[in-house]
Design a protein around this motif. Structure first.
Motif, short mmCIF file in Angstrom:
data_model
loop_
_atom_site.label_atom_id
_atom_site.label_comp_id
_atom_site.label_asym_id
_atom_site.label_seq_id
_atom_site.Cartn_x
_atom_site.Cartn_y
_atom_site.Cartn_z
N ALA A 1 33.08 18.33 -42.16
CA ALA A 1 33.90 19.51 -42.56
C ALA A 1 33.31 20.61 -43.51
CB ALA A 1 35.30 19.11 -43.03
N LEU A 2 32.45 20.11 -44.24
CA LEU A 2 31.45 21.18 -45.09
C LEU A 2 30.47 21.67 -44.41
CD1 LEU A 2 30.11 22.07 -47.75
CD2 LEU A 2 28.82 19.98 -47.70
N ILE A 3 29.90 21.17 -43.37
CA ILE A 3 29.07 21.79 -42.50
C ILE A 3 29.76 22.77 -41.65
CG2 ILE A 3 27.36 21.47 -40.25
CD1 ILE A 3 26.80 18.73 -41.51
N ALA A 4 30.94 22.58 -41.42
CA ALA A 4 31.81 23.43 -40.42
C ALA A 4 32.10 24.68 -41.21
CB ALA A 4 33.20 22.81 -40.09
N HIS A 5 32.08 24.70 -42.46
CA HIS A 5 32.58 25.82 -43.38
C HIS A 5 31.40 26.49 -43.69
CE1 HIS A 5 36.19 23.67 -43.62
NE2 HIS A 5 36.84 25.06 -43.60
N LEU A 6 30.20 26.17 -43.39
CA LEU A 6 28.82 26.88 -43.73
C LEU A 6 28.38 27.73 -42.35
CD1 LEU A 6 27.36 24.24 -46.05
CD2 LEU A 6 28.45 26.30 -46.65
N SER A 7 27.51 28.53 -42.77
CA SER A 7 27.11 29.56 -41.70
C SER A 7 25.78 28.89 -41.34
CB SER A 7 26.88 30.92 -41.78
OG SER A 7 26.04 31.12 -43.08
N ASP A 8 24.95 29.23 -40.10
CA ASP A 8 23.70 28.73 -39.90
C ASP A 8 22.90 29.21 -41.08
OD1 ASP A 8 22.98 27.26 -37.78
OD2 ASP A 8 23.36 28.75 -36.28
N ASP A 9 22.99 30.50 -41.57
CA ASP A 9 22.21 31.08 -42.40
C ASP A 9 22.15 30.32 -43.86
OD1 ASP A 9 20.26 33.09 -43.22
OD2 ASP A 9 21.74 33.77 -44.67
N GLN A 10 23.28 29.79 -44.22
CA GLN A 10 23.75 29.14 -45.56
C GLN A 10 23.10 27.62 -45.36
OE1 GLN A 10 27.92 29.44 -45.32
NE2 GLN A 10 27.95 30.09 -47.33
N LEU A 11 23.08 27.30 -44.03
CA LEU A 11 22.28 25.70 -44.00
C LEU A 11 20.79 25.84 -43.73
CD1 LEU A 11 25.09 24.30 -41.47
CD2 LEU A 11 24.40 23.45 -43.68
N TYR A 12 20.17 26.74 -42.85
CA TYR A 12 19.00 26.69 -42.59
C TYR A 12 18.23 28.21 -42.86
CZ TYR A 12 19.80 22.66 -40.22
OH TYR A 12 20.10 21.28 -39.84
N GLY A 13 18.76 29.21 -43.41
CA GLY A 13 18.17 30.52 -43.59
C GLY A 13 17.44 30.86 -44.90
N GLU A 14 17.62 29.69 -46.06
CA GLU A 14 16.71 29.71 -47.26
C GLU A 14 16.70 28.39 -47.93
OE1 GLU A 14 20.47 30.65 -50.18
OE2 GLU A 14 19.98 32.51 -49.06
N SER A 15 15.62 28.36 -48.76
CA SER A 15 15.43 27.08 -49.36
C SER A 15 16.60 26.95 -50.27
CB SER A 15 14.34 27.29 -50.25
OG SER A 15 13.17 27.24 -49.25
N TRP A 16 17.02 25.54 -50.30
CA TRP A 16 18.15 25.38 -51.10
C TRP A 16 17.92 24.18 -52.43
CZ3 TRP A 16 21.09 20.69 -52.16
CH2 TRP A 16 22.15 20.67 -52.62
N TYR A 17 16.95 23.30 -51.95
CA TYR A 17 16.29 22.49 -53.02
C TYR A 17 14.86 22.54 -52.73
CZ TYR A 17 14.73 18.38 -55.70
OH TYR A 17 14.18 17.53 -56.64
N GLU A 18 14.09 22.92 -53.73
CA GLU A 18 12.42 23.26 -53.72
C GLU A 18 12.31 23.88 -52.41
OE1 GLU A 18 10.83 19.39 -54.74
OE2 GLU A 18 11.45 19.65 -56.93
N ALA A 19 11.49 23.16 -51.53
CA ALA A 19 11.32 23.83 -50.04
C ALA A 19 12.22 23.59 -49.11
CB ALA A 19 10.02 23.40 -49.90
N TRP A 20 13.21 22.72 -49.23
CA TRP A 20 14.09 22.32 -48.33
C TRP A 20 15.46 23.15 -48.16
CZ3 TRP A 20 11.26 19.16 -45.71
CH2 TRP A 20 10.47 18.40 -46.29
N THR A 21 15.85 23.37 -47.10
CA THR A 21 16.87 24.00 -46.88
C THR A 21 18.32 22.99 -47.09
OG1 THR A 21 17.13 23.49 -44.38
CG2 THR A 21 16.15 25.41 -45.06
#
Length: 171
Positions: free
Chosen positions: A121-141
């Motif tokens: 459900a969390l993933i469904a509410h996020l965009s591709d860009d939010q998931l894979y477009g930028e680093s989220w924790y250190e180098a990881w999306t």
């Protein structure tokens, strides 16, 4: 398709597939066998039970949800969890196992289903860009962090559970 999801759709599919296959294996293990210490643990030289593997997956899934909740409220996150460092993942696994030690097998499986549904459900509410477009924790999306702590350990644990089933003559 790559074994490492690179998009929202691929991440959702990887989690759904890994979860469905693992749950099928879990449901084939009779409850009276689920507390036997006969699987390789996360700490070298330790043995864990089938129930402990479910607790491990619930624990990591709940951490993913906690990380997202905190970061979305601009609150600090203790990675991987408060009181644990990345070089203490075996101790964190044992913490999860203790946390769910009194739970019945069916309740653990229900909780894993619920946790997995919450992550999807969390993933469904996020965009591709939010998931894979930028680093989220250190180098990881964010997508990669979710995958590291859901479909990837599900696949690893499934190997252990299948080995357990084979050793016990279960189909």
């Amino acid at each position: 398709m790559s074994s490492i999801p690179q998009s929202k759709d691929a991440l959702e599919q990887a989690i759904r597939d890994a979860h469905a296959k693992l749950m099928s294996d879990y449901r084939a293990v009779p409850e009276h066998m689920t507390r036997k210490l006969s699987l390789e643990g996360n700490v070298k030289g330790t043995q864990i039970s089938v129930c402990d593997t479910v607790a491990y997956l619930i624990g990591w899934g709940q951490l993913v949800l906690k990380w997202h909740t905190l970061t979305s409220q601009d609150l600090p996150v203790d990675f991987p969890d408060t009181g644990f460092k990345w070089n203490q993942l075996g101790l964190l696994a044992q913490h999860f196992q203790r946390e769910y030690n009194e739970w019945q097998y069916a309740a653990l499986l229900d909780e894993l289903d619920t946790t997995t549904a919450q992550i999807l459900a969390l993933i469904a509410h996020l965009s591709d860009d939010q998931l894979y477009g930028e680093s989220w924790y250190e180098a990881w999306t964010l997508g990669r962090m979710i995958q590291f702590n859901t479909s990837s350990p599900m696949k690893n644990i499934r190997t252990k559970v299948r080995r357990f089933k084979k050793g016990k003559g279960l189909r």
